[in-house]
Design an enzyme around this catalytic site. Structure first.
Site, PDB file in Angstrom:
ATOM      1  N   THR A 154      -0.048  21.574  47.842  1.00  0.00           N
ATOM      2  CA  THR A 154       0.421  20.544  46.908  1.00  0.00           C
ATOM      3  C   THR A 154      -0.749  19.708  46.386  1.00  0.00           C
ATOM      4  O   THR A 154      -1.453  20.137  45.507  1.00  0.00           O
ATOM      5  CB  THR A 154       1.570  19.709  47.512  1.00  0.00           C
ATOM      6  OG1 THR A 154       1.209  19.237  48.793  1.00  0.00           O
ATOM      7  CG2 THR A 154       2.815  20.531  47.643  1.00  0.00           C
ATOM      8  N   GLY A 241      -2.331  24.348  52.429  1.00  0.00           N
ATOM      9  CA  GLY A 241      -1.729  24.823  53.687  1.00  0.00           C
ATOM     10  C   GLY A 241      -2.798  24.950  54.754  1.00  0.00           C
ATOM     11  O   GLY A 241      -3.724  24.144  54.798  1.00  0.00           O
TER      12      GLY A 241
HETATM   13  N1  GLU Z   1       2.751  21.625  54.621  1.00  0.00           N
HETATM   14  C1  GLU Z   1       1.422  22.128  54.725  1.00  0.00           C
HETATM   15  C2  GLU Z   1       0.666  21.348  55.780  1.00  0.00           C
HETATM   16  O1  GLU Z   1       0.985  20.213  56.039  1.00  0.00           O
HETATM   17  C3  GLU Z   1       0.773  22.194  53.386  1.00  0.00           C
HETATM   18  C4  GLU Z   1      -0.108  21.089  52.972  1.00  0.00           C
HETATM   19  C5  GLU Z   1      -0.431  21.184  51.483  1.00  0.00           C
HETATM   20  O2  GLU Z   1      -1.234  22.020  51.108  1.00  0.00           O
HETATM   21  O3  GLU Z   1       0.149  20.423  50.727  1.00  0.00           O
HETATM   22  O4  GLU Z   1      -0.194  21.889  56.393  1.00  0.00           O
END
Ligand code: GLU
Length: 319
Positions: A154, A241
């Site tokens: 994100t 991620g």
């Molecule tokens: N949900 C994942 C994490 O917390 C993705 C983070 C992201 O790249 O936004 O590791």
């Protein structure tokens, strides 16, 4: 939603917005959830201290659990500074080995520390790390935990104001469009998929298994680097991620130990190694170069490893 929150922020947890969130989750066409108003009302925001570690040239500060980012980056930097690699090893070779090691630590040892006893000081102990890493390099049969790969991403912001306040913030809804559930002008996150999908493996219960009230293990790595006098040097972070940890690590190493300009570092291409697989940034890095750096059983995959790194650095660095 912003108007409602500006008038009374509790609306998000108790009012219209909360009701809409609960309704949306419970009525989802795919995999409806069990979220209820009680969950929303009882949600507590917690403020926790950053994890800071003094290293040879810098003080590293990153997030503590339930993100794995701070611990793993600190581990990687301690190994990079202290392990005596073979003289022939270049930076990439060192980093590939370190990345494979820390990703293995991640999937076997880390989880929400309110649910699992995790000895963070022990994990950052230099002697423990050097010994374990040495064993990891020598022991070809080291059991590798095959946790899923999630390079979805994100966003990250690094902000510095004129008063010298710094923010390093990874603002994640897990991947683009989160859970795809949309209410009041925003998307609901999909962070629950950061839990291990498997509850048990050959060594017993998986630490990062889902449980009520528990937070999933993240890879978000909003980091601030200070000099030894605690002056700001740079702020860094990225979406991506689990690849976040590799992106941020490579850039910290380039900037601090190789004296590279942040922009040059970002442009030079991403790579990471996990479970005998080396992922390299397509169209930027050279597969041949990595073939020479890899071990016999390693697989090399060219993928679009685009980061989203956000770095703000002080101009006159003096460390
Ligand atoms: N949900 C994942 C994490 O917390 C993705 C983070 C992201 O790249 O936004 O590791």
């Amino acid at each position: 939603a912003l108007k409602l929150i500006s008038q009374n922020y509790r609306d998000f947890y108790e009012g219209e917005i909360a009701k809409n969130i609960v309704k949306k989750v419970r009525n989802s066409n795919i995999n409806p959830g069990k979220l209820d108003m009680e969950d929303m009302k009882s949600y507590q925001i917690t403020k926790s201290k950053a994890l800071c570690k003094e290293l040879t040239k810098i003080i590293f500060c990153g997030p503590n659990l339930p993100s794995s980012g701070g611990i793993l980056l600190a581990q990687a930097l301690i190994i990079y500074e202290n392990y005596s690699f073979r003289k022939t090893y270049n930076k990439k070779q060192k980093l590939l080995n370190i990345m494979e090691f820390i990703y293995n630590e991640r999937s076997s040892l880390l989880a929400d520390s309110n649910f699992e006893k995790i000895d963070v000081d022990g994990l950052l102990n230099k002697d423990y790390l050097i010994k374990k890493f040495d064993l990891f390099l020598k022991q070809k049969s080291f059991s590798l935990n095959k946790a899923k790969n999630n390079f979805n991403s994100t966003s990250h912001f690094s902000i510095l104001d004129k008063y010298g306040n710094v923010i390093s913030m990874t603002s994640s809804i897990e991947n683009a469009f989160g859970s795809r559930l949309f209410i009041n002008g925003f998307l609901l996150n999909n962070q629950l998929t950061d839990f291990s999908f498997k509850v048990k493996d050959s060594s017993g219960l998986v630490k990062n298994r889902p449980e009520g009230g528990k937070k999933p293990l993240s890879s978000m790595s909003p980091v601030i680097i200070l000099d030894k006098e605690k002056n700001f040097i740079f702020s860094i972070g990225s979406p991506g991620g689990i690849a976040i940890i590799a992106y941020v690590l490579r850039n910290i190493i380039d900037i601090i130990y190789e004296d590279l300009d942040p922009l040059e570092s970002v442009k030079s291409g991403n790579y990471l190694k996990k479970n005998k697989k080396i992922y390299i940034e397509k169209n930027i890095l050279n597969k041949k170069e990595f073939l020479e750096l890899s071990n016999e059983k390693d697989k090399i995959l060219e993928i679009p490893l685009t980061s989203g790194l956000g770095i703000i650095m002080r101009e006159n660095k003096a460390y």
